[in-house]
Design a protein around this motif. Structure first.
Motif: not given
Lengths: 222, 107
Positions: B95-97, B100
């Motif tokens: 999710r964070i990637r 980003w």
């Protein structure tokens, strides 16, 4: 960086350093861990920011205060050498991570600190260890050929000097009490503290013998 | 048996006299480890952290940087204790990637 290696290559080099991609990966991974822990109610962003401030706070200046007091007050020095943790506490410096042993340099005796197994270091006094301290080369060689390692750091010890190498561990950390430089009689404790470098408290530098000591003090904000 | 971290006395080349900056993500690794080990949580002791990176295999030990080793050991230890799973971490990581990458392509 000839002596370092690209992150995630085969590691026989003295220090593994992340490249930009590795640092981004590390950042995303710790943020993922934080998110999972936050969701479980185990840790909050505010606590993390406070803890980062706490671990950023220690630095050369704390160790320098201890050394300057020891140079100025022989009774204090005696107490410090007997119990480093209590000695630090007298100056309001809490050593939280382990016991502290202060080892004193003297004419003919030089002390050197290493952690061969890991990275044990008096963090609450000196902050984070420098990159070279955690390098494989320093950890391996400091106990094998300390005189040669010291030479690489520019420390030229007088003939016949005994080198005592102290291997730190999780329960016991070391701080070197360097020799007081000549010509500093009558200086205030505050002025003396300015002379004390981080490297002299690890044992990879001597004071008052090289110009390097003053430049290091100037470079470090702490 | 001598562990792969037990390198005191080995031959090695010159000491790399580097003073690398302490990066934000590295500070965060230390901060979170400290908090997980504090008196109110007691989830990872320093001994457990060290056991983590001294037993997760020489390949990882040689491949990862100092703080990445510690981070991997934190995750391993939390998984062993049933606090979280790698799967949960991987899902957050994905999710964070994505976020980003979206930020990169729009910014």
């Amino acid at each position: 960086m000839a002596h370092t290696e690209h992150a995630h290559d085969h590691g026989h080099e003295p220090l593994v350093i992340e490249d930009d991609a590795g640092n981004l990966e590390g950042l995303h991974l710790i943020e993922a861990v934080q998110a999972v822990l936050a969701r479980k109610g185990l840790i909050s962003a505010g606590e993390i920011m406070l803890e980062i401030q706490a671990i950023e706070a220690p630095g050369r200046h704390l160790g320098a205060r201890i050394v300057a007091r020891a140079w100025s007050d022989p009774a204090y020095k005696q107490r410090l050498l007997e119990n480093g943790k209590n000695g630090a506490a007298e100056l309001g410096i809490k050593v939280g991570e382990a016991q502290l042993e202060v080892v004193e340099n003297a004419p003919g005796v030089h002390n050197l600190v290493v952690c061969t197994l890991c990275s044990c270091y008096p963090r609450s006094i000196l902050g984070q260890p420098p990159s070279w301290y955690i390098s494989k080369a320093y950890r391996a060689r400091a106990v094998r050929e300390p005189a040669r390692v010291l030479e690489e750091f520019g420390v030229d010890l007088p003939e016949g000097t005994v080198i005592r190498v102290h291997d730190s561990n999780a329960d016991l950390r070391y701080l070197v009490l360097p020799e007081r430089p000549k010509g500093t009689e009558g200086m205030s404790e505050e002025a003396l503290a300015e002379l004390v470098t981080r490297d002299s408290m690890i044992g990879v530098a001597r004071l008052g013998t090289e110009a390097a000591s003053s430049s290091q003090t100037a470079r470090e904000p702490n | 048996m001598r562990g792969y971290h037990d390198i005191g006395g080995n031959a090695a080349g010159p000491v790399p006299k580097l003073e690398l900056p302490w990066l934000f993500w590295e500070k965060k690794v230390e901060a979170i480890r400290n908090l997980l080990g504090d008196g109110t949580r007691r989830l990872i002791s320093l001994d457990e952290l060290r056991h983590g990176f001294e037993s997760f295999g020489v390949e990882k030990y040689k491949r990862y940087s100092f703080y990445r080793r510690r981070l991997e050991a934190v995750i391993d230890t939390l998984e062993v204790k049933g606090v979280l799973t790698r799967g949960e971490v991987d899902a957050e990581l994905a999710r964070i990637r994505r976020e980003w990458e979206d930020g990169e392509s729009h910014g």
